[in-house]
Design a protein around this motif. Structure first.
Motif, short mmCIF file in Angstrom:
data_model
loop_
_atom_site.label_atom_id
_atom_site.label_comp_id
_atom_site.label_asym_id
_atom_site.label_seq_id
_atom_site.Cartn_x
_atom_site.Cartn_y
_atom_site.Cartn_z
N VAL A 122 0.92 -1.22 0.03
CA VAL A 122 0.13 -0.06 -0.03
C VAL A 122 0.98 1.15 0.16
CG1 VAL A 122 -1.88 1.09 0.97
CG2 VAL A 122 -1.55 -1.34 1.47
N LEU A 123 0.66 2.16 -0.87
CA LEU A 123 1.25 3.59 -0.76
C LEU A 123 0.33 4.47 -0.31
CD1 LEU A 123 3.67 5.17 -1.62
CD2 LEU A 123 2.29 5.65 -3.79
N GLY A 124 0.46 5.19 0.53
CA GLY A 124 -0.64 5.98 0.97
C GLY A 124 -0.06 7.11 2.24
N PHE A 125 -0.76 7.48 2.93
CA PHE A 125 -0.65 8.81 3.81
C PHE A 125 -1.12 8.28 5.14
CE2 PHE A 125 -1.61 10.29 -0.60
CZ PHE A 125 -0.53 10.74 -0.65
N THR A 126 -0.44 8.91 6.06
CA THR A 126 -0.38 8.70 7.66
C THR A 126 -0.86 10.13 8.09
OG1 THR A 126 -0.23 7.65 9.56
CG2 THR A 126 1.58 8.71 8.53
N PHE A 127 -1.38 10.25 9.41
CA PHE A 127 -1.30 11.53 9.97
C PHE A 127 -0.03 12.51 10.06
CE2 PHE A 127 -4.34 8.83 12.36
CZ PHE A 127 -5.69 9.06 11.77
N THR A 128 -0.39 13.62 10.06
CA THR A 128 0.99 14.51 9.94
C THR A 128 1.91 14.28 11.35
OG1 THR A 128 -0.35 16.27 8.91
CG2 THR A 128 1.47 16.90 10.05
N GLY A 129 3.20 14.14 10.98
CA GLY A 129 4.10 13.88 11.84
C GLY A 129 4.03 12.27 12.54
N GLU A 130 3.18 11.53 11.95
CA GLU A 130 2.91 10.33 12.41
C GLU A 130 2.48 10.27 13.66
OE1 GLU A 130 6.15 7.11 11.31
OE2 GLU A 130 6.62 8.35 9.71
N LYS A 131 1.72 10.96 14.02
CA LYS A 131 1.14 11.39 15.19
C LYS A 131 -0.13 10.38 15.45
CE LYS A 131 3.35 15.11 17.11
NZ LYS A 131 4.51 14.88 16.72
N GLY A 132 -0.67 9.89 16.56
CA GLY A 132 -1.81 9.27 16.88
C GLY A 132 -1.72 7.81 16.52
N ASP A 133 -2.62 7.12 15.95
CA ASP A 133 -2.99 5.57 15.61
C ASP A 133 -2.05 5.27 14.29
OD1 ASP A 133 -4.30 5.09 17.80
OD2 ASP A 133 -6.38 5.31 16.70
N ALA A 134 -1.76 4.38 14.23
CA ALA A 134 -0.79 3.63 13.07
C ALA A 134 -2.06 3.45 11.96
CB ALA A 134 -0.12 2.37 13.36
N VAL A 135 -2.42 4.41 11.31
CA VAL A 135 -3.58 4.46 10.30
C VAL A 135 -2.65 4.98 8.90
CG1 VAL A 135 -5.58 5.51 9.29
CG2 VAL A 135 -5.40 4.85 11.84
N LEU A 136 -3.05 4.38 7.85
CA LEU A 136 -2.60 4.61 6.44
C LEU A 136 -3.96 4.61 5.62
CD1 LEU A 136 0.12 5.20 5.02
CD2 LEU A 136 -0.50 3.01 3.80
N ARG A 137 -4.03 5.96 4.96
CA ARG A 137 -5.23 6.14 3.98
C ARG A 137 -4.45 5.58 2.69
NH1 ARG A 137 -9.79 10.38 3.62
NH2 ARG A 137 -11.06 9.29 2.01
N ALA A 138 -5.01 4.78 1.93
CA ALA A 138 -4.56 4.26 0.93
C ALA A 138 -4.74 5.24 -0.50
CB ALA A 138 -4.84 2.82 0.43
N GLU A 139 -3.66 5.50 -1.28
CA GLU A 139 -3.62 6.05 -2.61
C GLU A 139 -3.80 5.02 -3.63
OE1 GLU A 139 -4.31 8.91 -4.84
OE2 GLU A 139 -3.80 9.46 -2.83
N TYR A 140 -2.46 3.96 -3.20
CA TYR A 140 -2.45 2.89 -4.40
C TYR A 140 -2.37 1.65 -3.54
CZ TYR A 140 -1.74 6.03 -8.01
OH TYR A 140 -1.66 7.08 -8.89
N LEU A 141 -2.97 0.73 -4.07
CA LEU A 141 -3.14 -0.70 -3.52
C LEU A 141 -2.31 -1.67 -4.65
CD1 LEU A 141 -4.39 -2.88 -1.38
CD2 LEU A 141 -6.26 -2.84 -2.86
N PHE A 142 -1.54 -2.58 -3.89
CA PHE A 142 -0.57 -3.50 -4.81
C PHE A 142 -1.15 -4.90 -4.19
CE2 PHE A 142 1.46 0.32 -4.97
CZ PHE A 142 1.73 0.49 -6.19
N VAL A 143 -1.83 -5.92 -5.04
CA VAL A 143 -2.25 -7.02 -4.54
C VAL A 143 -2.27 -7.74 -5.67
CG1 VAL A 143 -4.76 -6.43 -4.33
CG2 VAL A 143 -3.76 -8.23 -2.95
N GLY A 144 -1.61 -9.03 -5.46
CA GLY A 144 -1.94 -10.08 -6.59
C GLY A 144 -1.15 -9.83 -7.97
N GLY A 145 -0.23 -8.86 -7.84
CA GLY A 145 0.51 -8.53 -8.99
C GLY A 145 -0.05 -7.42 -9.86
N LYS A 146 -1.11 -6.97 -8.96
CA LYS A 146 -2.09 -5.71 -9.76
C LYS A 146 -1.80 -4.64 -9.05
CE LYS A 146 -4.86 -8.86 -12.11
NZ LYS A 146 -6.63 -9.16 -12.15
N ALA A 147 -1.83 -3.24 -9.73
CA ALA A 147 -1.77 -1.95 -9.03
C ALA A 147 -3.20 -1.50 -9.26
CB ALA A 147 -0.84 -1.14 -9.43
N TYR A 148 -3.95 -0.74 -8.09
CA TYR A 148 -5.20 -0.12 -8.35
C TYR A 148 -4.96 1.09 -7.66
CZ TYR A 148 -6.56 -5.11 -8.46
OH TYR A 148 -6.67 -6.51 -8.83
N GLY A 149 -5.67 2.15 -8.27
CA GLY A 149 -5.67 3.62 -7.88
C GLY A 149 -6.82 3.50 -7.14
#
Length: 155
Positions: A122-149
Protein backbone atom coordinates in the motif's frame (compact mmCIF):
# COMPACT_ATOMS: atom_id res chain seq x y z
CA UNK A 1 -42.58 12.76 22.90
CA UNK A 2 -41.66 9.14 22.13
CA UNK A 3 -41.28 9.96 18.42
CA UNK A 4 -38.88 12.80 19.25
CA UNK A 5 -36.72 10.44 21.36
CA UNK A 6 -36.63 7.85 18.59
CA UNK A 7 -35.73 10.52 16.02
CA UNK A 8 -32.96 11.88 18.27
CA UNK A 9 -31.58 8.40 18.94
CA UNK A 10 -31.67 7.53 15.24
CA UNK A 11 -29.97 10.80 14.35
CA UNK A 12 -27.19 10.18 16.84
CA UNK A 13 -26.77 6.61 15.61
CA UNK A 14 -26.35 7.82 12.06
CA UNK A 15 -23.84 10.46 13.10
CA UNK A 16 -21.58 8.20 15.16
CA UNK A 17 -19.90 6.34 12.27
CA UNK A 18 -18.96 9.67 10.68
CA UNK A 19 -16.88 10.58 13.74
CA UNK A 20 -14.62 7.60 13.12
CA UNK A 21 -14.19 8.38 9.42
CA UNK A 22 -11.10 10.44 8.54
CA UNK A 23 -11.11 13.19 5.92
CA UNK A 24 -8.15 13.77 3.62
CA UNK A 25 -7.11 16.91 5.53
CA UNK A 26 -5.98 14.79 8.52
CA UNK A 27 -3.31 13.09 6.43
CA UNK A 28 0.11 14.38 5.35
CA UNK A 29 -0.17 14.19 1.56
CA UNK A 30 3.37 15.49 1.09
CA UNK A 31 4.92 12.39 2.65
CA UNK A 32 3.80 9.16 0.96
CA UNK A 33 4.54 5.99 2.90
CA UNK A 34 4.86 2.50 1.53
CA UNK A 35 3.82 -0.48 3.64
CA UNK A 36 3.93 -4.12 2.67
CA UNK A 37 2.83 -7.08 4.69
CA UNK A 38 0.16 -9.64 5.40
CA UNK A 39 -3.51 -8.76 5.84
CA UNK A 40 -4.57 -10.09 9.24
CA UNK A 41 -8.09 -8.64 9.53
CA UNK A 42 -10.33 -7.43 6.74
CA UNK A 43 -13.53 -5.39 6.92
CA UNK A 44 -15.10 -5.28 3.46
CA UNK A 45 -17.84 -2.72 4.18
CA UNK A 46 -18.77 0.93 3.81
CA UNK A 47 -17.92 3.74 4.29
CA UNK A 48 -14.70 2.14 2.98
CA UNK A 49 -12.91 -1.17 3.03
CA UNK A 50 -10.38 -1.59 5.82
CA UNK A 51 -7.67 -4.03 6.65
CA UNK A 52 -5.12 -4.60 9.34
CA UNK A 53 -1.68 -5.03 7.82
CA UNK A 54 1.06 -6.84 9.72
CA UNK A 55 4.51 -5.71 8.61
CA UNK A 56 7.57 -7.98 8.58
CA UNK A 57 10.28 -7.59 11.23
CA UNK A 58 12.46 -5.53 8.88
CA UNK A 59 10.28 -3.58 6.41
CA UNK A 60 11.97 -2.41 3.22
CA UNK A 61 11.02 -0.55 0.08
CA UNK A 62 10.79 -2.88 -2.93
CA UNK A 63 13.63 -2.38 -5.42
CA UNK A 64 11.13 -1.91 -8.27
CA UNK A 65 8.82 0.51 -6.46
CA UNK A 66 9.82 3.66 -8.40
CA UNK A 67 9.37 1.86 -11.73
CA UNK A 68 5.95 0.32 -11.08
CA UNK A 69 3.27 1.01 -13.65
CA UNK A 70 0.23 2.72 -12.18
CA UNK A 71 -3.27 2.79 -13.62
CA UNK A 72 -4.91 6.01 -14.78
CA UNK A 73 -7.65 7.47 -12.59
CA UNK A 74 -10.41 9.97 -13.34
CA UNK A 75 -8.80 12.34 -10.81
CA UNK A 76 -5.34 13.60 -11.68
CA UNK A 77 -2.82 11.98 -9.33
CA UNK A 78 0.96 12.20 -9.78
CA UNK A 79 1.50 8.51 -9.14
CA UNK A 80 5.11 8.39 -10.40
CA UNK A 81 5.94 11.38 -8.19
CA UNK A 82 4.42 9.65 -5.17
CA UNK A 83 6.39 6.47 -5.89
CA UNK A 84 9.60 8.51 -6.20
CA UNK A 85 8.99 10.15 -2.80
CA UNK A 86 7.76 6.98 -1.04
CA UNK A 87 9.42 6.11 2.24
CA UNK A 88 8.97 3.79 5.16
CA UNK A 89 7.36 5.11 8.33
CA UNK A 90 9.67 6.21 11.12
CA UNK A 91 7.43 4.65 13.77
CA UNK A 92 7.96 0.95 14.43
CA UNK A 93 4.39 -0.33 14.69
CA UNK A 94 4.09 -3.89 13.38
CA UNK A 95 0.34 -3.54 12.71
CA UNK A 96 -1.25 -0.74 10.70
CA UNK A 97 -4.91 0.00 9.99
CA UNK A 98 -5.34 0.61 6.27
CA UNK A 99 -8.27 2.67 4.97
CA UNK A 100 -9.15 1.65 1.44
CA UNK A 101 -11.67 3.22 -0.96
CA UNK A 102 -15.46 2.83 -0.74
CA UNK A 103 -16.67 -0.60 -1.88
CA UNK A 104 -18.25 0.82 -5.05
CA UNK A 105 -14.86 2.20 -6.12
CA UNK A 106 -13.06 -1.04 -5.21
CA UNK A 107 -15.62 -2.89 -7.36
CA UNK A 108 -15.11 -0.42 -10.24
CA UNK A 109 -11.39 -1.27 -10.15
CA UNK A 110 -12.15 -4.99 -10.02
CA UNK A 111 -10.49 -5.47 -6.63
CA UNK A 112 -11.56 -8.81 -5.22
CA UNK A 113 -12.24 -8.99 -1.51
CA UNK A 114 -8.91 -9.33 0.25
CA UNK A 115 -8.72 -12.38 2.48
CA UNK A 116 -6.72 -12.63 5.71
CA UNK A 117 -3.23 -13.92 4.95
CA UNK A 118 -2.98 -12.12 1.59
CA UNK A 119 0.25 -10.23 0.89
CA UNK A 120 -0.55 -6.58 0.23
CA UNK A 121 1.43 -3.46 -0.61
CA UNK A 122 0.00 0.00 0.00
CA UNK A 123 1.18 3.48 -0.88
CA UNK A 124 -0.62 6.14 1.09
CA UNK A 125 -0.61 8.75 3.79
CA UNK A 126 -0.67 8.76 7.56
CA UNK A 127 -1.37 11.54 10.02
CA UNK A 128 0.91 14.56 10.00
CA UNK A 129 4.07 13.84 11.99
CA UNK A 130 2.98 10.17 12.25
CA UNK A 131 1.01 11.22 15.33
CA UNK A 132 -1.87 9.19 16.72
CA UNK A 133 -2.83 5.69 15.66
CA UNK A 134 -0.94 3.73 13.01
CA UNK A 135 -3.43 4.46 10.22
CA UNK A 136 -2.65 4.70 6.52
CA UNK A 137 -5.10 6.05 3.96
CA UNK A 138 -4.40 4.13 0.76
CA UNK A 139 -3.71 5.98 -2.47
CA UNK A 140 -2.52 2.89 -4.37
CA UNK A 141 -3.07 -0.76 -3.57
CA UNK A 142 -0.79 -3.56 -4.80
CA UNK A 143 -2.22 -7.06 -4.52
CA UNK A 144 -1.90 -10.21 -6.62
CA UNK A 145 0.57 -8.60 -9.02
CA UNK A 146 -1.84 -5.76 -9.86
CA UNK A 147 -1.90 -2.06 -8.97
CA UNK A 148 -5.11 -0.18 -8.21
CA UNK A 149 -5.60 3.57 -7.85
CA UNK A 150 -7.97 4.38 -5.02
CA UNK A 151 -8.37 8.17 -5.14
CA UNK A 152 -10.99 7.94 -7.89
CA UNK A 153 -12.50 5.61 -10.48
CA UNK A 154 -10.55 4.05 -13.34
CA UNK A 155 -10.05 6.38 -16.32
Amino acid sequence: MMQRRLFTAASLGLALPAWAHHGWSSFDQERPLYLEGRATKVLWRNPHGELELELPDNPALPADLKQRALPKQTTSVDGPGLLAKAQLPTRRDRKWQIELAPLTRLQAWGVEEIKPGTQVGVLGFTFTGEKGDAVLRAEYLFVGGKAYGLRSSPA
